[in-house]
Write a protein that holds these residues in place. Structure first.
Motif, mmCIF file in Angstrom:
data_model
loop_
_atom_site.group_PDB
_atom_site.id
_atom_site.type_symbol
_atom_site.label_atom_id
_atom_site.label_comp_id
_atom_site.label_asym_id
_atom_site.label_seq_id
_atom_site.Cartn_x
_atom_site.Cartn_y
_atom_site.Cartn_z
ATOM 1 N N ALA A 39 22.114 23.296 4.436
ATOM 2 C CA ALA A 39 22.769 23.369 3.126
ATOM 3 C C ALA A 39 22.743 24.788 2.574
ATOM 4 N N MET A 40 21.620 25.473 2.725
ATOM 5 C CA MET A 40 21.529 26.855 2.247
ATOM 6 C C MET A 40 22.486 27.764 3.017
ATOM 7 N N LYS A 41 22.530 27.602 4.328
ATOM 8 C CA LYS A 41 23.405 28.445 5.157
ATOM 9 C C LYS A 41 24.875 28.161 4.879
ATOM 10 N N VAL A 42 25.230 26.892 4.797
ATOM 11 C CA VAL A 42 26.633 26.516 4.636
ATOM 12 C C VAL A 42 27.152 26.920 3.254
ATOM 13 N N THR A 43 26.352 26.724 2.209
ATOM 14 C CA THR A 43 26.822 27.137 0.880
ATOM 15 C C THR A 43 26.922 28.658 0.772
ATOM 16 N N THR A 44 26.032 29.372 1.452
ATOM 17 C CA THR A 44 26.139 30.838 1.500
ATOM 18 C C THR A 44 27.441 31.256 2.168
ATOM 19 N N ASP A 45 27.769 30.613 3.290
ATOM 20 C CA ASP A 45 29.011 30.939 3.996
ATOM 21 C C ASP A 45 30.238 30.549 3.180
ATOM 22 N N ALA A 46 30.149 29.459 2.432
ATOM 23 C CA ALA A 46 31.280 29.053 1.590
ATOM 24 C C ALA A 46 31.577 30.107 0.533
ATOM 25 N N VAL A 47 30.518 30.645 -0.085
ATOM 26 C CA VAL A 47 30.710 31.732 -1.046
ATOM 27 C C VAL A 47 31.380 32.919 -0.361
ATOM 28 N N GLN A 48 30.956 33.242 0.836
ATOM 29 C CA GLN A 48 31.514 34.376 1.562
ATOM 30 C C GLN A 48 32.989 34.161 1.887
ATOM 31 N N ILE A 49 33.359 32.972 2.264
ATOM 32 C CA ILE A 49 34.751 32.686 2.608
ATOM 33 C C ILE A 49 35.654 32.842 1.389
ATOM 34 N N LEU A 50 35.152 32.461 0.213
ATOM 35 C CA LEU A 50 35.955 32.634 -1.000
ATOM 36 C C LEU A 50 35.939 34.063 -1.508
ATOM 37 N N GLY A 51 35.080 34.901 -0.955
ATOM 38 C CA GLY A 51 35.029 36.294 -1.384
ATOM 39 C C GLY A 51 34.588 36.409 -2.832
ATOM 40 N N GLY A 52 35.268 37.266 -3.592
ATOM 41 C CA GLY A 52 34.916 37.462 -4.996
ATOM 42 C C GLY A 52 35.008 36.175 -5.792
ATOM 43 N N TYR A 53 35.963 35.304 -5.443
ATOM 44 C CA TYR A 53 36.086 34.039 -6.161
ATOM 45 C C TYR A 53 34.877 33.133 -5.919
ATOM 46 N N GLY A 54 34.229 33.293 -4.784
ATOM 47 C CA GLY A 54 33.048 32.503 -4.506
ATOM 48 C C GLY A 54 31.889 32.827 -5.426
ATOM 49 N N TYR A 55 31.921 34.013 -6.004
ATOM 50 C CA TYR A 55 30.862 34.451 -6.912
ATOM 51 C C TYR A 55 31.175 34.080 -8.359
ATOM 52 N N SER A 56 32.334 33.471 -8.553
ATOM 53 C CA SER A 56 32.790 33.108 -9.893
ATOM 54 C C SER A 56 32.471 31.653 -10.195
#
Length: 380
Positions: A327-344
């Motif tokens: 879960a930690m790895k996959v959610t980290t990668d999901a943020v990365q895939i969305l780029g800046g929007y993943g941090y929003s």
């Protein structure tokens, strides 16, 4: 993504369909507001209880639903994919019913219908401020005084602290170490049982835990669960099942992140085509999906061992360890895939990323799970 589920009965399919419907109707539109305000969703939990979702793995004769653990865990997974705070609350409440269901006196067991129906919400008070992972060193003490135990001490990180109707209080009644601990069933209204302000958390803000201070709290001796000094064995037995609940929450959270990141990658275009078509991102998505499927398989294998009456403690530790790391790895990668929007905060992957971290800590840290697994491999 539709998960292909192998379920033991047609009734189980209907139950998961009901859970999906409730998650869509009752949870999806409310999670962001409750998380932003840090408000505990007590009435939503009552709704789930009245729908039969708060006593799933317990016998129908006690007011439960008599479902196999593998079905109950998939219900948790669906709930966690919409609102982790709700799924975690259901998991903790189910854990809190365990001592009375399996060790309670006939009089104590009369409470089970209200517990399993969700009218009475439970809390599991084992951890302490200085104890951490070393539960056998707990310092909260219960001293016999006539027909009561008088309890003094502090419990920490108690989910539903200040919101629960009953508490499983693990207290020292005997010698130092694991053999001197007992379990007491305490009403929330007990004088001297004093919930503190909720903790300020990185995630799971709608279900923040709290400390419970006990100042000469008098608990009747007939609220002793099991026998005196049996509490540590009760606690560890319950946590084996509780770890499976947390693993299921992790799988649900991770699956939601995979689905969202995949949908985003198919729609987001760069350099004239969807970013999902770029091999670097496509491989990330493939790895994410594979890891979630592996975590689910490990979880369900452990649940089926439990349902069959076979030992499952080590398999539960493996499932909790692997699923929460995934879960930690996959959610980290999901943020990365969305780029800046993943941090929003406009996208849910930011919240899922913050929430995933706690799953590696609760119900025994992942370092403790590794220790448990390693000891089982090298013992004898």
């Amino acid at each position: 993504m539709t998960v292909d589920r192998l379920l033991p009965t047609p009734e189980a399919h209907d139950l998961l369909d009901l859970t999906t419907e409730l998650a869509t109707r009752e949870l999806a539109g409310k999670v962001d507001d409750f998380e932003a305000r840090g408000e505990f969703p007590r009435e939503i939990l009552r709704t789930l209880g009245r729908s039969g979702l708060l006593g799933l793995p317990y016998p129908e004769a006690d007011g439960g639903a008599g479902q196999p653990y593998e079905v109950y865990l998939q219900v948790l997974e669906i709930l966690a994919g919409t609102w982790l705070g709700i799924a975690e609350a259901v998991s903790v409440h189910t854990l809190s019913c365990f001592p009375v269901a399996y060790y309670g006196t006939p009089e104590q067991r009369k409470m089970l219908p209200e517990m399993l129906g969700g009218e009475l919400l439970g809390a599991y008070a084992l951890s302490e401020p200085q104890g951490g992972s070393d539960a056998a060193s707990l310092a909260t003490r219960a001293v016999a005084d006539g027909d009561d135990f008088v309890v003094n001490g502090t419990k920490a990180w108690i989910t539903h602290g200040g919101r629960a109707d009953f508490y499983n209080l693990f207290c020292r009644t005997g010698e130092p170490g694991a053999r001197g601990i007992s379990c007491l069933l305490a009403d929330a209204a007990t004088p001297g049982l004093l919930p503190q302000a909720p903790e300020r958390l990185m995630g799971l803000r709608s279900s923040a835990p709290a400390q419970i201070v006990l100042e000469d709290a008098r608990i009747p001796r007939d609220r002793l669960v099991g026998t005196e000094n049996q509490g540590f064995a009760i606690a560890m037995s319950a946590l084996d099942s509780g770890r499976l609940g947390i693993a299921a929450c992790a799988v649900g959270l991770a699956q939601a992140a995979v689905d969202y990141a995949t949908g985003y990658a198919k729609e987001r275009e760069q350099f004239g085509r969807p970013i999902a078509e770029f091999q670097g991102l496509g491989f990330m998505l493939a790895d994410m999906a594979t890891q979630v499927s592996a975590a689910r398989a490990l979880l369900l294998a452990a649940a089926r061992s439990k349902d069959a009456g076979r030992p499952f403690s080590i398999e539960a530790a493996k499932a909790k360890l692997f699923a929460t790391d995934v879960a930690m790895k996959v959610t980290t990668d999901a943020v990365q895939i969305l780029g800046g929007y993943g941090y929003s905060a406009d996208h849910p992957v930011e919240r899922w990323f913050r929430e995933a971290k706690v799953l590696q800590i609760v119900e025994g840290t992942n370092q403790i799970q590794r220790l448990v697994i390693a000891r089982s491999m090298t013992a004898g």
